[in-house]
Design an enzyme around this catalytic site. Sequence first.
Site, PDB file in Angstrom:
ATOM      1  CG  MET A 170      -1.946  -1.144   1.186  1.00  6.86           C
ATOM      2  SD  MET A 170      -3.089  -1.123   2.576  1.00  6.86           S
ATOM      3  CE  MET A 170      -4.067   0.324   2.200  1.00  6.86           C
ATOM      4  CB  SER A 188       2.233 -10.691   5.714  1.00  9.35           C
ATOM      5  OG  SER A 188       1.375  -9.923   4.881  1.00  9.35           O
ATOM      6  CG  ASP A 189      -1.760 -11.516   3.354  1.00  7.35           C
ATOM      7  OD1 ASP A 189      -1.103 -10.618   3.901  1.00  7.35           O
ATOM      8  OD2 ASP A 189      -2.494 -11.321   2.373  1.00  7.35           O
TER       9      ASP A 189
HETATM   10  O1  LIG Z   1       3.473  -4.193   6.920  1.00  4.22           O
HETATM   11  P1  LIG Z   1       3.451  -2.846   6.258  1.00  4.22           P
HETATM   12  O2  LIG Z   1       4.816  -2.297   6.053  1.00  4.22           O
HETATM   13  O3  LIG Z   1       2.549  -1.865   7.004  1.00  4.22           O
HETATM   14  O4  LIG Z   1       2.823  -3.059   4.794  1.00  4.22           O
HETATM   15  C1  LIG Z   1       1.564  -3.619   4.470  1.00  4.22           C
HETATM   16  O5  LIG Z   1       0.735  -3.861   5.592  1.00  4.22           O
HETATM   17  C2  LIG Z   1      -0.290  -2.855   5.717  1.00  4.22           C
HETATM   18  C3  LIG Z   1      -1.635  -3.506   5.570  1.00  4.22           C
HETATM   19  O6  LIG Z   1      -1.827  -4.466   6.542  1.00  4.22           O
HETATM   20  C4  LIG Z   1      -0.009  -1.848   4.606  1.00  4.22           C
HETATM   21  O7  LIG Z   1       0.758  -0.790   5.117  1.00  4.22           O
HETATM   22  C5  LIG Z   1       0.747  -2.689   3.600  1.00  4.22           C
HETATM   23  O8  LIG Z   1       1.548  -1.980   2.688  1.00  4.22           O
HETATM   24  O1  LIG Z   2      -1.349  -4.356   1.678  1.00  2.00           O
HETATM   25  C1  LIG Z   2      -1.411  -5.564   1.907  1.00  2.00           C
HETATM   26  C2  LIG Z   2      -0.508  -6.218   2.758  1.00  2.00           C
HETATM   27  C3  LIG Z   2      -0.635  -7.570   2.963  1.00  2.00           C
HETATM   28  N1  LIG Z   2      -1.649  -8.227   2.341  1.00  2.00           N
HETATM   29  C4  LIG Z   2      -2.536  -7.601   1.522  1.00  2.00           C
HETATM   30  O2  LIG Z   2      -3.446  -8.211   0.987  1.00  2.00           O
HETATM   31  N2  LIG Z   2      -2.382  -6.283   1.319  1.00  2.00           N
END
Ligand SMILES: O=P(O)(O)O[C@H]1O[C@H](CO)[C@@H](O)[C@H]1O
Ligand SMILES: O=c1cc[nH]c(=O)[nH]1
Length: 238
Positions: free
Chosen positions: A180, A203-204
């Site tokens: 994001m 992360s997912d």
């Molecule tokens: O783990 P960060 O660095 O925050 O990045 C991801 O995680 C957030 C969303 O959960 C958004 O900021 C996305 O870019």
């Molecule tokens: O921005 C993000 C971060 C982790 N997973 C998502 O789907 N979107």
Amino acid sequence: MSVHINAKAGDIADTVLLPGDPLRAKFIAENFLEDVTQFNDVRNMFGFTGTYKGKRISVMGSGMGVPSISIYINELMNEYGVKNIVRVGTCGAIQKDVKVRDVIIAQSASTDSSQNRKLFGSEIDYAPTSDFDLLLSSYNEAKRRGIDVRVGNIFTADSFYDAKENNAQLADYGVLAVEMESSALFTIAKKYDARALTILTVSDHILTGEATSSEERQTTFNEMMEIALDAVLPFVGE
Ligand SMILES: O=P(O)(O)O[C@H]1O[C@H](CO)[C@@H](O)[C@H]1O
Ligand SMILES: O=c1cc[nH]c(=O)[nH]1
């Protein structure tokens, strides 16, 4: 002091690691840096400066999304003279062969953010691109550690929820994962003639639903952090 950072001139190093999560910033400072001092607590967006292998490096949270990271990049670069930023973030994978906990180095960031259309006008689709020297340094660091990183285009989404319908098409066109912030980071860094890169840990997985815990997102993903810290060393104080 700037509007959102209560640091004095000189408190922030010229090289900053910038995770979205301020508690990930605290984790990096506590686990990887020496002689650490905290330079920011405005809005609990913690920022720390310390040394890594003898070189002065800062780490700070950016918050989530293009508007939040844009505030911090502008203030860090324009008011504190920061020259190198590496975002160390998390993302959701949209390719079948990208797995949870894989590391991705972003070469470019497509986006549905309207920020660049407002900046350049609606006739131009600017291509936000990371810094090649930082990218190469990170890639070499990953290879040195035997980590099989992916390098390519990511997607900076304006929405975490309700924006999944474009993912299949983005995947068909080679986009690796969704996050994001990076389109703003790459664009604003160019304005200040500074270097910027994003390194992400998956992360997912958006296709399979597999996910890591919020604690893991805050406090692990060490491979990404170590790659970033070693990759920026040649650029500190340059
Ligand atoms: O783990 P960060 O660095 O925050 O990045 C991801 O995680 C957030 C969303 O959960 C958004 O900021 C996305 O870019
Ligand atoms: O921005 C993000 C971060 C982790 N997973 C998502 O789907 N979107």
